[in-house]
Design a protein around this motif. Structure first.
Motif, PDB file in Angstrom:
ATOM      1  N   ASP A 154       5.063 -16.607  -2.645  1.00  0.00           N
ATOM      2  CA  ASP A 154       3.376 -16.433  -2.507  1.00  0.00           C
ATOM      3  C   ASP A 154       2.854 -16.520  -1.270  1.00  0.00           C
ATOM      4  N   GLN A 155       3.493 -17.304  -0.446  1.00  0.00           N
ATOM      5  CA  GLN A 155       3.063 -17.646   1.087  1.00  0.00           C
ATOM      6  C   GLN A 155       3.081 -16.178   1.727  1.00  0.00           C
ATOM      7  N   ILE A 156       4.354 -15.652   1.551  1.00  0.00           N
ATOM      8  CA  ILE A 156       4.708 -14.226   2.268  1.00  0.00           C
ATOM      9  C   ILE A 156       3.760 -13.206   1.686  1.00  0.00           C
ATOM     10  N   ARG A 157       3.587 -13.271   0.672  1.00  0.00           N
ATOM     11  CA  ARG A 157       2.703 -12.021   0.047  1.00  0.00           C
ATOM     12  C   ARG A 157       1.179 -12.160   0.754  1.00  0.00           C
ATOM     13  N   SER A 158       0.745 -13.526   0.704  1.00  0.00           N
ATOM     14  CA  SER A 158      -0.565 -14.073   1.384  1.00  0.00           C
ATOM     15  C   SER A 158      -0.720 -13.498   2.723  1.00  0.00           C
ATOM     16  N   THR A 159       0.315 -13.879   3.509  1.00  0.00           N
ATOM     17  CA  THR A 159       0.484 -13.835   4.914  1.00  0.00           C
ATOM     18  C   THR A 159       0.394 -12.044   5.067  1.00  0.00           C
ATOM     19  N   LEU A 160       1.343 -11.388   4.340  1.00  0.00           N
ATOM     20  CA  LEU A 160       1.285  -9.862   4.424  1.00  0.00           C
ATOM     21  C   LEU A 160      -0.284  -9.171   4.002  1.00  0.00           C
ATOM     22  N   LYS A 161      -0.582  -9.816   2.939  1.00  0.00           N
ATOM     23  CA  LYS A 161      -2.102  -9.342   2.595  1.00  0.00           C
ATOM     24  C   LYS A 161      -3.062  -9.366   3.817  1.00  0.00           C
ATOM     25  N   GLN A 162      -3.206 -10.592   4.295  1.00  0.00           N
ATOM     26  CA  GLN A 162      -4.068 -10.655   5.261  1.00  0.00           C
ATOM     27  C   GLN A 162      -3.861 -10.073   6.477  1.00  0.00           C
ATOM     28  N   GLU A 163      -2.821  -9.599   6.894  1.00  0.00           N
ATOM     29  CA  GLU A 163      -2.364  -8.685   8.145  1.00  0.00           C
ATOM     30  C   GLU A 163      -2.758  -7.335   7.823  1.00  0.00           C
ATOM     31  N   ILE A 164      -2.395  -7.175   6.488  1.00  0.00           N
ATOM     32  CA  ILE A 164      -2.876  -5.426   5.965  1.00  0.00           C
ATOM     33  C   ILE A 164      -4.312  -5.440   5.996  1.00  0.00           C
ATOM     34  N   TYR A 165      -4.926  -6.558   5.526  1.00  0.00           N
ATOM     35  CA  TYR A 165      -6.418  -6.513   5.458  1.00  0.00           C
ATOM     36  C   TYR A 165      -6.914  -6.551   6.895  1.00  0.00           C
ATOM     37  N   ALA A 166      -6.487  -6.812   7.883  1.00  0.00           N
ATOM     38  CA  ALA A 166      -6.930  -7.046   9.367  1.00  0.00           C
ATOM     39  C   ALA A 166      -6.594  -5.863   9.850  1.00  0.00           C
ATOM     40  N   ALA A 167      -5.765  -5.019   9.769  1.00  0.00           N
ATOM     41  CA  ALA A 167      -5.559  -3.636  10.126  1.00  0.00           C
ATOM     42  C   ALA A 167      -6.518  -2.646   9.502  1.00  0.00           C
ATOM     43  N   LEU A 168      -6.527  -2.601   8.141  1.00  0.00           N
ATOM     44  CA  LEU A 168      -7.764  -1.988   7.547  1.00  0.00           C
ATOM     45  C   LEU A 168      -9.207  -2.171   8.045  1.00  0.00           C
ATOM     46  N   SER A 169      -9.557  -3.539   8.173  1.00  0.00           N
ATOM     47  CA  SER A 169     -10.879  -3.840   9.024  1.00  0.00           C
ATOM     48  C   SER A 169     -10.905  -3.108  10.290  1.00  0.00           C
ATOM     49  N   GLU A 170      -9.742  -3.196  11.118  1.00  0.00           N
ATOM     50  CA  GLU A 170      -9.695  -2.734  12.385  1.00  0.00           C
ATOM     51  C   GLU A 170     -10.081  -1.246  12.286  1.00  0.00           C
ATOM     52  N   MET A 171      -9.340  -0.572  11.300  1.00  0.00           N
ATOM     53  CA  MET A 171      -9.416   0.957  11.220  1.00  0.00           C
ATOM     54  C   MET A 171     -11.073   1.337  10.789  1.00  0.00           C
ATOM     55  N   GLU A 172     -11.389   0.466   9.829  1.00  0.00           N
ATOM     56  CA  GLU A 172     -12.727   0.812   9.554  1.00  0.00           C
ATOM     57  C   GLU A 172     -13.665   0.572  10.681  1.00  0.00           C
ATOM     58  N   ARG A 173     -13.519  -0.511  11.672  1.00  0.00           N
ATOM     59  CA  ARG A 173     -14.195  -0.694  12.610  1.00  0.00           C
ATOM     60  C   ARG A 173     -14.058   0.261  13.699  1.00  0.00           C
ATOM     61  N   SER A 174     -13.073   0.975  13.905  1.00  0.00           N
ATOM     62  CA  SER A 174     -12.699   2.235  14.822  1.00  0.00           C
ATOM     63  C   SER A 174     -13.587   3.292  14.431  1.00  0.00           C
ATOM     64  N   PHE A 175     -13.108   3.618  13.075  1.00  0.00           N
ATOM     65  CA  PHE A 175     -14.001   5.007  12.554  1.00  0.00           C
ATOM     66  C   PHE A 175     -15.533   4.807  12.620  1.00  0.00           C
ATOM     67  N   ALA A 176     -16.096   3.464  12.401  1.00  0.00           N
ATOM     68  CA  ALA A 176     -17.570   3.407  12.563  1.00  0.00           C
ATOM     69  C   ALA A 176     -18.165   3.563  14.090  1.00  0.00           C
ATOM     70  N   GLU A 177     -16.970   3.099  15.031  1.00  0.00           N
ATOM     71  CA  GLU A 177     -17.272   3.375  16.380  1.00  0.00           C
ATOM     72  C   GLU A 177     -17.220   4.776  16.867  1.00  0.00           C
ATOM     73  N   LYS A 178     -16.161   5.435  16.443  1.00  0.00           N
ATOM     74  CA  LYS A 178     -15.835   6.892  16.520  1.00  0.00           C
ATOM     75  C   LYS A 178     -17.262   7.581  16.236  1.00  0.00           C
ATOM     76  N   LEU A 179     -17.582   7.383  14.978  1.00  0.00           N
ATOM     77  CA  LEU A 179     -18.628   8.036  14.533  1.00  0.00           C
ATOM     78  C   LEU A 179     -20.214   7.728  15.288  1.00  0.00           C
ATOM     79  N   THR A 180     -20.252   6.690  15.763  1.00  0.00           N
ATOM     80  CA  THR A 180     -21.411   6.189  16.422  1.00  0.00           C
ATOM     81  C   THR A 180     -21.171   7.357  17.758  1.00  0.00           C
ATOM     82  N   GLU A 181     -20.280   7.518  18.332  1.00  0.00           N
ATOM     83  CA  GLU A 181     -19.949   8.305  19.055  1.00  0.00           C
ATOM     84  C   GLU A 181     -20.090   9.612  19.268  1.00  0.00           C
ATOM     85  N   ILE A 182     -19.668  10.240  18.092  1.00  0.00           N
ATOM     86  CA  ILE A 182     -19.903  11.628  17.813  1.00  0.00           C
ATOM     87  C   ILE A 182     -21.154  12.141  17.345  1.00  0.00           C
TER      88      ILE A 182
END
Length: 183
Positions: free
Chosen positions: A150-178
């Protein structure tokens, strides 16, 4: 009544190279005035009547592909020659100029974005996301040692969520640029 024009003007009207008109003249396939001007309508009839004499099968095939009349049915008017009229060409040119002007306007007001800009933005964000996922095992492996499932799943879930959040932030930043108006 026929129009008489220079050989260069005849070539331009017909959409041919001047050298081709010179060849037609040398072959005796043009009707010329005393001062060397081309009788447009008479020359067109003569060209049709004398066309393809070396290879009638080839001339007939090309005429069929262009949708032209056989050589024995000589057109009487310029519009029947088989190509677009000057008015058709001008209208087409104006139509595409209007479409280009509309596209330019839509780019200026932010309704339209160049495809290459979108592709570059997507590529940048995709590369960043891929690197984040590829580095995930190296970043979290040490944290997972000795933890239960359960702890392994929770840690992986947090890391994947962080990566997806960064991707979403990057998309918003690029959209603002173009396309700042959209973001």
């Amino acid at each position: 009544m026929s129009d008489f024009v220079s050989q260069a003007e005849f070539a331009r009207q017909m959409g041919w190279a001047k050298s081709y008109v010179t060849k037609l003249k040398q072959e005796g396939r043009l009707c010329l005035s005393v001062d060397g001007k081309v009788d447009v309508e008479a020359s067109k009839r003569l060209i049709i009547q004398t066309g393809g004499s070396d290879r009638p099968d080839v001339a007939e095939r090309f005429a069929n592909e262009r949708g032209q009349q056989p050589a024995d049915e000589v057109p009487e008017k310029l519009s029947e020659w088989g190509g677009p009229s000057k008015a058709d060409s001008a209208a087409k040119k104006e139509h595409f100029a209007a479409l280009q002007a509309e596209a330019d306007y839509r780019v200026r007001i932010g309704e339209l974005v160049e495809a290459k800009e979108v592709a570059a933005a997507v590529a940048d964000v995709s590369i960043s996301f891929r690197h984040a996922l590829e580095n995930l095992p190296a970043r979290v492996a040490g944290e997972l040692i000795g933890k239960d499932l359960d702890q392994i799943r929770s840690t992986l879930k947090q890391e994947i969520y962080a990566a997806l959040s960064e991707m979403e932030r990057s998309f918003a930043e690029k959209l603002t640029e173009i396309a700042p108006e959209v973001a």
